[in-house]
Design a protein around this motif. Structure first.
Motif, PDB file in Angstrom:
ATOM      1  N   LYS A  35       0.730  -1.368  -0.099  1.00 29.51           N
ATOM      2  CA  LYS A  35       0.350   0.168  -0.110  1.00 29.51           C
ATOM      3  C   LYS A  35       0.823   1.491  -0.491  1.00 29.51           C
ATOM      4  CE  LYS A  35      -3.926  -2.532   0.009  1.00 29.51           C
ATOM      5  NZ  LYS A  35      -3.954  -2.832  -1.193  1.00 29.51           N
ATOM      6  N   ILE A  36       2.065   1.255   0.484  1.00 33.28           N
ATOM      7  CA  ILE A  36       2.468   2.656   0.863  1.00 33.28           C
ATOM      8  C   ILE A  36       3.855   2.328  -0.013  1.00 33.28           C
ATOM      9  CG2 ILE A  36       1.720   3.621   3.426  1.00 33.28           C
ATOM     10  CD1 ILE A  36       4.036   2.431   4.144  1.00 33.28           C
ATOM     11  N   PRO A  37       4.725   3.185  -0.326  1.00 28.03           N
ATOM     12  CA  PRO A  37       5.777   2.707  -1.667  1.00 28.03           C
ATOM     13  C   PRO A  37       7.330   2.040  -0.550  1.00 28.03           C
ATOM     14  CG  PRO A  37       5.081   4.729  -1.979  1.00 28.03           C
ATOM     15  CD  PRO A  37       4.084   4.334  -0.988  1.00 28.03           C
ATOM     16  N   GLU A  38       7.599   1.068  -1.032  1.00 31.31           N
ATOM     17  CA  GLU A  38       9.379   0.751  -0.452  1.00 31.31           C
ATOM     18  C   GLU A  38      10.113   1.791   0.136  1.00 31.31           C
ATOM     19  OE1 GLU A  38      13.183  -2.075  -1.011  1.00 31.31           O
ATOM     20  OE2 GLU A  38      11.238  -1.941  -2.743  1.00 31.31           O
ATOM     21  N   ASP A  39      10.066   2.850  -0.020  1.00 28.95           N
ATOM     22  CA  ASP A  39      11.215   3.752   0.056  1.00 28.95           C
ATOM     23  C   ASP A  39      10.660   4.970   1.481  1.00 28.95           C
ATOM     24  OD1 ASP A  39       9.018   5.687  -1.991  1.00 28.95           O
ATOM     25  OD2 ASP A  39      10.901   6.279  -2.199  1.00 28.95           O
ATOM     26  N   LEU A  40       9.378   5.424   1.258  1.00 31.57           N
ATOM     27  CA  LEU A  40       8.258   5.213   2.422  1.00 31.57           C
ATOM     28  C   LEU A  40       8.338   4.731   3.330  1.00 31.57           C
ATOM     29  CD1 LEU A  40       6.502   8.624   3.270  1.00 31.57           C
ATOM     30  CD2 LEU A  40       5.114   7.302   2.256  1.00 31.57           C
ATOM     31  N   TYR A  41       8.337   3.118   3.371  1.00 35.60           N
ATOM     32  CA  TYR A  41       8.199   2.601   4.287  1.00 35.60           C
ATOM     33  C   TYR A  41       9.306   2.150   5.070  1.00 35.60           C
ATOM     34  CZ  TYR A  41       7.375  -2.599   6.285  1.00 35.60           C
ATOM     35  OH  TYR A  41       7.825  -3.414   7.145  1.00 35.60           O
ATOM     36  N   HIS A  42      10.407   2.339   4.892  1.00 33.14           N
ATOM     37  CA  HIS A  42      12.180   2.214   5.193  1.00 33.14           C
ATOM     38  C   HIS A  42      12.109   3.433   6.133  1.00 33.14           C
ATOM     39  CE1 HIS A  42      12.821  -2.089   4.295  1.00 33.14           C
ATOM     40  NE2 HIS A  42      12.702  -1.427   2.637  1.00 33.14           N
ATOM     41  N   LEU A  43      11.840   4.756   5.513  1.00 32.81           N
ATOM     42  CA  LEU A  43      11.854   5.388   6.768  1.00 32.81           C
ATOM     43  C   LEU A  43      11.273   5.882   7.773  1.00 32.81           C
ATOM     44  CD1 LEU A  43      12.641   8.204   4.161  1.00 32.81           C
ATOM     45  CD2 LEU A  43      13.844   8.123   5.189  1.00 32.81           C
ATOM     46  N   ILE A  44       9.588   5.712   7.907  1.00 32.15           N
ATOM     47  CA  ILE A  44       8.970   5.307   8.448  1.00 32.15           C
ATOM     48  C   ILE A  44       9.602   4.272   9.365  1.00 32.15           C
ATOM     49  CG2 ILE A  44       6.858   4.718   9.381  1.00 32.15           C
ATOM     50  CD1 ILE A  44       5.435   5.455   6.985  1.00 32.15           C
ATOM     51  N   LYS A  45       9.963   3.328   8.898  1.00 31.99           N
ATOM     52  CA  LYS A  45      10.562   1.737   9.707  1.00 31.99           C
ATOM     53  C   LYS A  45      11.175   2.600  10.589  1.00 31.99           C
ATOM     54  CE  LYS A  45      12.381  -3.213   9.282  1.00 31.99           C
ATOM     55  NZ  LYS A  45      12.343  -3.826   8.231  1.00 31.99           N
ATOM     56  N   LYS A  46      12.263   3.514   9.992  1.00 34.12           N
ATOM     57  CA  LYS A  46      13.580   3.890  10.929  1.00 34.12           C
ATOM     58  C   LYS A  46      13.206   4.847  11.849  1.00 34.12           C
ATOM     59  CE  LYS A  46      17.262   4.836   8.247  1.00 34.12           C
ATOM     60  NZ  LYS A  46      18.220   5.285   7.859  1.00 34.12           N
ATOM     61  N   ALA A  47      12.371   5.580  11.555  1.00 31.70           N
ATOM     62  CA  ALA A  47      11.820   7.214  12.698  1.00 31.70           C
ATOM     63  C   ALA A  47      11.119   6.531  13.792  1.00 31.70           C
ATOM     64  CB  ALA A  47      10.497   7.374  11.865  1.00 31.70           C
ATOM     65  N   VAL A  48      10.421   4.891  14.063  1.00 35.41           N
ATOM     66  CA  VAL A  48       9.759   4.281  14.462  1.00 35.41           C
ATOM     67  C   VAL A  48      10.409   3.530  15.511  1.00 35.41           C
ATOM     68  CG1 VAL A  48       8.405   2.265  14.749  1.00 35.41           C
ATOM     69  CG2 VAL A  48       7.676   4.372  13.855  1.00 35.41           C
ATOM     70  N   ALA A  49      12.260   3.323  15.048  1.00 34.69           N
ATOM     71  CA  ALA A  49      13.049   2.707  15.942  1.00 34.69           C
ATOM     72  C   ALA A  49      14.030   3.273  16.587  1.00 34.69           C
ATOM     73  CB  ALA A  49      13.913   1.984  13.999  1.00 34.69           C
ATOM     74  N   ILE A  50      13.637   5.056  15.850  1.00 37.55           N
ATOM     75  CA  ILE A  50      14.508   5.713  16.616  1.00 37.55           C
ATOM     76  C   ILE A  50      13.445   6.113  17.838  1.00 37.55           C
ATOM     77  CG2 ILE A  50      15.177   8.324  16.856  1.00 37.55           C
ATOM     78  CD1 ILE A  50      16.552   8.002  14.087  1.00 37.55           C
ATOM     79  N   ARG A  51      12.294   6.441  17.591  1.00 31.19           N
ATOM     80  CA  ARG A  51      11.484   6.592  18.297  1.00 31.19           C
ATOM     81  C   ARG A  51      11.729   5.603  20.208  1.00 31.19           C
ATOM     82  NH1 ARG A  51       7.659  10.865  18.653  1.00 31.19           N
ATOM     83  NH2 ARG A  51       8.100  11.528  16.587  1.00 31.19           N
ATOM     84  N   LYS A  52      11.199   4.273  19.687  1.00 26.87           N
ATOM     85  CA  LYS A  52      11.462   3.571  20.789  1.00 26.87           C
ATOM     86  C   LYS A  52      12.719   3.492  21.264  1.00 26.87           C
ATOM     87  CE  LYS A  52      11.458  -1.251  21.200  1.00 26.87           C
ATOM     88  NZ  LYS A  52      11.859  -2.596  20.138  1.00 26.87           N
ATOM     89  N   HIS A  53      13.943   3.746  20.716  1.00 26.33           N
ATOM     90  CA  HIS A  53      15.575   3.908  21.290  1.00 26.33           C
ATOM     91  C   HIS A  53      15.111   5.639  22.175  1.00 26.33           C
ATOM     92  CE1 HIS A  53      19.255   4.832  22.008  1.00 26.33           C
ATOM     93  NE2 HIS A  53      18.984   6.118  21.311  1.00 26.33           N
ATOM     94  N   LEU A  54      14.441   6.305  21.603  1.00 22.28           N
ATOM     95  CA  LEU A  54      14.398   7.887  22.461  1.00 22.28           C
ATOM     96  C   LEU A  54      13.515   7.761  24.028  1.00 22.28           C
ATOM     97  CD1 LEU A  54      14.286  10.493  19.967  1.00 22.28           C
ATOM     98  CD2 LEU A  54      15.687  10.012  21.977  1.00 22.28           C
ATOM     99  N   GLU A  55      13.048   6.426  23.861  1.00 26.88           N
ATOM    100  CA  GLU A  55      11.878   6.301  24.783  1.00 26.88           C
ATOM    101  C   GLU A  55      12.866   5.267  26.184  1.00 26.88           C
ATOM    102  OE1 GLU A  55       8.592   3.416  23.777  1.00 26.88           O
ATOM    103  OE2 GLU A  55       7.564   4.986  22.778  1.00 26.88           O
ATOM    104  N   LYS A  56      13.729   4.528  25.796  1.00 30.88           N
ATOM    105  CA  LYS A  56      14.114   4.309  26.650  1.00 30.88           C
ATOM    106  C   LYS A  56      15.364   5.699  27.067  1.00 30.88           C
ATOM    107  CE  LYS A  56      14.256   0.034  24.856  1.00 30.88           C
ATOM    108  NZ  LYS A  56      14.987  -1.095  24.567  1.00 30.88           N
ATOM    109  N   ASN A  57      16.314   6.371  26.277  1.00 30.37           N
ATOM    110  CA  ASN A  57      17.024   7.212  26.185  1.00 30.37           C
ATOM    111  C   ASN A  57      16.548   9.246  25.840  1.00 30.37           C
ATOM    112  OD1 ASN A  57      19.177   5.053  25.968  1.00 30.37           O
ATOM    113  ND2 ASN A  57      18.034   4.592  24.787  1.00 30.37           N
ATOM    114  N   ARG A  58      16.366   9.435  27.417  1.00 26.16           N
ATOM    115  CA  ARG A  58      15.241  10.215  26.866  1.00 26.16           C
ATOM    116  C   ARG A  58      17.022  11.506  26.574  1.00 26.16           C
ATOM    117  NH1 ARG A  58      10.078  10.242  26.855  1.00 26.16           N
ATOM    118  NH2 ARG A  58       8.854   9.248  28.278  1.00 26.16           N
TER     119      ARG A  58
END
Length: 151
Positions: free
Chosen positions: A83-106
């Motif tokens: 449904k969403i293009p591959e490059d956009l999908y990978h950018l969103i995936k990277k943003a989610v991973a960084i957001r998860k990292h920031l929950e632990k390391n504020r």
């Protein structure tokens, strides 16, 4: 997509062969290649992963030269494209991973800054895909629901 947040020019890339004809040593037919693409797509692979497998395992150098169409267009014709293009999908995936990292390391200021840069790229790319009618006009990236898009 152009380099947005780095000083580099970023023009290095691989060069396609000059000849656009199918090599004489190629044994696969276009129908066999399409069937392989369908099978790999049903396993959950992205178009770029399918291209790498076809290149490395099956010896198909350029799918477009063999079949006449690109992998994504073959998948769209069969209704197997995401449904969403591959490059956009990978950018969103990277943003989610960084957001998860920031929950632990504020206190991680650099990651917070990189998240802002990545999300600006997501917004820019989504504007482009809305303009090209790849995404629906009401599609919106929201950080709270982004993990559901990636999962």
């Amino acid at each position: 997509m152009v380099r947005m947040h780095t000083p580099g020019k970023g023009i290095s890339q691989s060069a396609l062969p000059y000849k656009r004809s199918v090599p004489t040593w190629q044994k696969l037919t276009p129908d066999e290649v399409k069937e392989t693409i369908y099978k790999l797509s049903k396993k959950g692979l992205t178009p770029s992963q399918i291209g790498v497998i076809l290149r490395d395992s099956h010896g198909v150098n350029q799918i477009k030269h063999l079949t006449g169409t690109k992998i994504l267009r073959i998948l769209r014709a069969k209704g197997l494209a995401s449904k969403i293009p591959e490059d956009l999908y990978h950018l969103i995936k990277k943003a989610v991973a960084i957001r998860k990292h920031l929950e632990k390391n504020r206190q991680d200021k650099d990651s917070k800054y990189r998240l802002i840069l990545i999300e600006s790229r997501v917004h820019k790319l989504s504007r482009y895909y809305k303009r090209k009618s790849v995404l629906p006009p009401n599609w919106k990236y929201e950080s709270s629901t982004a993990s559901a898009l990636v999962a």
